[in-house]
Scaffold this motif. Structure first.
Motif, mmCIF file in Angstrom:
data_model
loop_
_atom_site.group_PDB
_atom_site.id
_atom_site.type_symbol
_atom_site.label_atom_id
_atom_site.label_comp_id
_atom_site.label_asym_id
_atom_site.label_seq_id
_atom_site.Cartn_x
_atom_site.Cartn_y
_atom_site.Cartn_z
ATOM 1 N N ARG A 7 42.590 -1.340 -19.682
ATOM 2 C CA ARG A 7 43.776 -1.547 -18.846
ATOM 3 C C ARG A 7 44.960 -0.748 -19.376
ATOM 4 O O ARG A 7 45.735 -0.187 -18.596
ATOM 5 C CB ARG A 7 44.106 -3.037 -18.740
ATOM 6 N N ILE A 8 45.100 -0.662 -20.692
ATOM 7 C CA ILE A 8 46.181 0.133 -21.279
ATOM 8 C C ILE A 8 46.004 1.594 -20.898
ATOM 9 O O ILE A 8 46.951 2.250 -20.449
ATOM 10 C CB ILE A 8 46.241 -0.052 -22.810
ATOM 11 N N LYS A 9 44.804 2.090 -21.053
ATOM 12 C CA LYS A 9 44.544 3.499 -20.704
ATOM 13 C C LYS A 9 44.760 3.738 -19.217
ATOM 14 O O LYS A 9 45.360 4.745 -18.815
ATOM 15 C CB LYS A 9 43.128 3.894 -21.102
ATOM 16 N N GLN A 10 44.288 2.829 -18.376
ATOM 17 C CA GLN A 10 44.471 2.945 -16.928
ATOM 18 C C GLN A 10 45.946 3.060 -16.572
ATOM 19 O O GLN A 10 46.350 3.945 -15.818
ATOM 20 C CB GLN A 10 43.854 1.734 -16.234
ATOM 21 N N LYS A 11 46.769 2.160 -17.113
ATOM 22 C CA LYS A 11 48.198 2.180 -16.807
ATOM 23 C C LYS A 11 48.874 3.420 -17.392
ATOM 24 O O LYS A 11 49.780 3.970 -16.787
ATOM 25 C CB LYS A 11 48.882 0.910 -17.308
ATOM 26 N N ARG A 12 48.434 3.851 -18.555
ATOM 27 C CA ARG A 12 49.008 5.060 -19.152
ATOM 28 C C ARG A 12 48.773 6.250 -18.235
ATOM 29 O O ARG A 12 49.689 7.032 -17.960
ATOM 30 C CB ARG A 12 48.398 5.318 -20.537
ATOM 31 N N LEU A 13 47.556 6.367 -17.730
ATOM 32 C CA LEU A 13 47.225 7.475 -16.837
ATOM 33 C C LEU A 13 47.959 7.363 -15.501
ATOM 34 O O LEU A 13 48.430 8.362 -14.961
ATOM 35 C CB LEU A 13 45.713 7.547 -16.622
ATOM 36 N N GLU A 14 48.090 6.138 -14.976
ATOM 37 C CA GLU A 14 48.830 5.933 -13.728
ATOM 38 C C GLU A 14 50.291 6.361 -13.876
ATOM 39 O O GLU A 14 50.906 6.817 -12.919
ATOM 40 C CB GLU A 14 48.777 4.464 -13.302
ATOM 41 N N ASN A 15 50.837 6.172 -15.082
ATOM 42 C CA ASN A 15 52.223 6.532 -15.353
ATOM 43 C C ASN A 15 52.375 7.983 -15.826
ATOM 44 O O ASN A 15 53.476 8.404 -16.177
ATOM 45 C CB ASN A 15 52.823 5.573 -16.380
ATOM 46 N N PHE A 17 51.463 9.435 -18.580
ATOM 47 C CA PHE A 17 51.840 9.586 -19.981
ATOM 48 C C PHE A 17 50.649 10.131 -20.760
ATOM 49 O O PHE A 17 49.515 9.694 -20.547
ATOM 50 C CB PHE A 17 52.203 8.243 -20.631
ATOM 51 N N SER A 18 50.907 11.042 -21.665
ATOM 52 C CA SER A 18 49.883 11.385 -22.652
ATOM 53 C C SER A 18 49.913 10.269 -23.695
ATOM 54 O O SER A 18 50.853 9.468 -23.741
ATOM 55 C CB SER A 18 50.201 12.727 -23.313
ATOM 56 N N GLN A 19 48.900 10.220 -24.539
ATOM 57 C CA GLN A 19 48.925 9.233 -25.620
ATOM 58 C C GLN A 19 50.148 9.450 -26.499
ATOM 59 O O GLN A 19 50.809 8.489 -26.898
ATOM 60 C CB GLN A 19 47.660 9.318 -26.469
ATOM 61 N N ALA A 20 50.463 10.695 -26.797
ATOM 62 C CA ALA A 20 51.608 11.001 -27.663
ATOM 63 C C ALA A 20 52.917 10.547 -27.023
ATOM 64 O O ALA A 20 53.785 9.986 -27.711
ATOM 65 C CB ALA A 20 51.649 12.492 -27.973
ATOM 66 N N GLN A 21 53.071 10.760 -25.716
ATOM 67 C CA GLN A 21 54.297 10.355 -25.027
ATOM 68 C C GLN A 21 54.474 8.841 -25.041
ATOM 69 O O GLN A 21 55.563 8.335 -25.323
ATOM 70 C CB GLN A 21 54.282 10.852 -23.578
ATOM 71 N N LEU A 22 53.400 8.118 -24.729
ATOM 72 C CA LEU A 22 53.491 6.656 -24.711
ATOM 73 C C LEU A 22 53.723 6.113 -26.117
ATOM 74 O O LEU A 22 54.556 5.230 -26.304
ATOM 75 C CB LEU A 22 52.228 6.037 -24.109
ATOM 76 N N ALA A 23 53.025 6.645 -27.074
ATOM 77 C CA ALA A 23 53.201 6.189 -28.454
ATOM 78 C C ALA A 23 54.647 6.362 -28.906
ATOM 79 O O ALA A 23 55.234 5.460 -29.512
ATOM 80 C CB ALA A 23 52.254 6.947 -29.383
ATOM 81 N N LYS A 24 55.235 7.500 -28.604
ATOM 82 C CA LYS A 24 56.626 7.755 -28.989
ATOM 83 C C LYS A 24 57.566 6.782 -28.294
ATOM 84 O O LYS A 24 58.479 6.235 -28.903
ATOM 85 C CB LYS A 24 57.011 9.195 -28.650
#
Length: 67
Positions: A7-15, A17-24
């Motif tokens: 679900r985290i990955k799904q929402k990250r992709l929907e938004n 965001f790269s992993q680096a962008q979301l992490a920051k």
């Protein structure tokens, strides 16, 4: 059964965001987010920050359903 990591990955992709962008945005390392999305890390201290950054309900993120 869909896992919180999915679900985290799904929402990250929907938004878009790269992993680096979301992490920051959340205040964690990209490697930590990668471990969460891969399912290696089950508990993470920035759960509510992740939900806020992903603009989703923490309950849905945790359980996959609406209250």
């Amino acid at each position: 059964m869909e896992l919180i990591s999915q679900r985290i990955k799904q929402k990250r992709l929907e938004n878009n965001f790269s992993q680096a962008q979301l992490a920051k945005k959340v205040g964690m390392r990209q490697q930590s987010l990668q471990a969460i999305e891969s399912g290696k890390t089950k508990r993470h201290r920035l759960f509510f920050e992740l939900a806020e950054a992903l603009q989703c309900d923490p309950h849905w993120l945790l359980y996959g359903d609406k209250q």
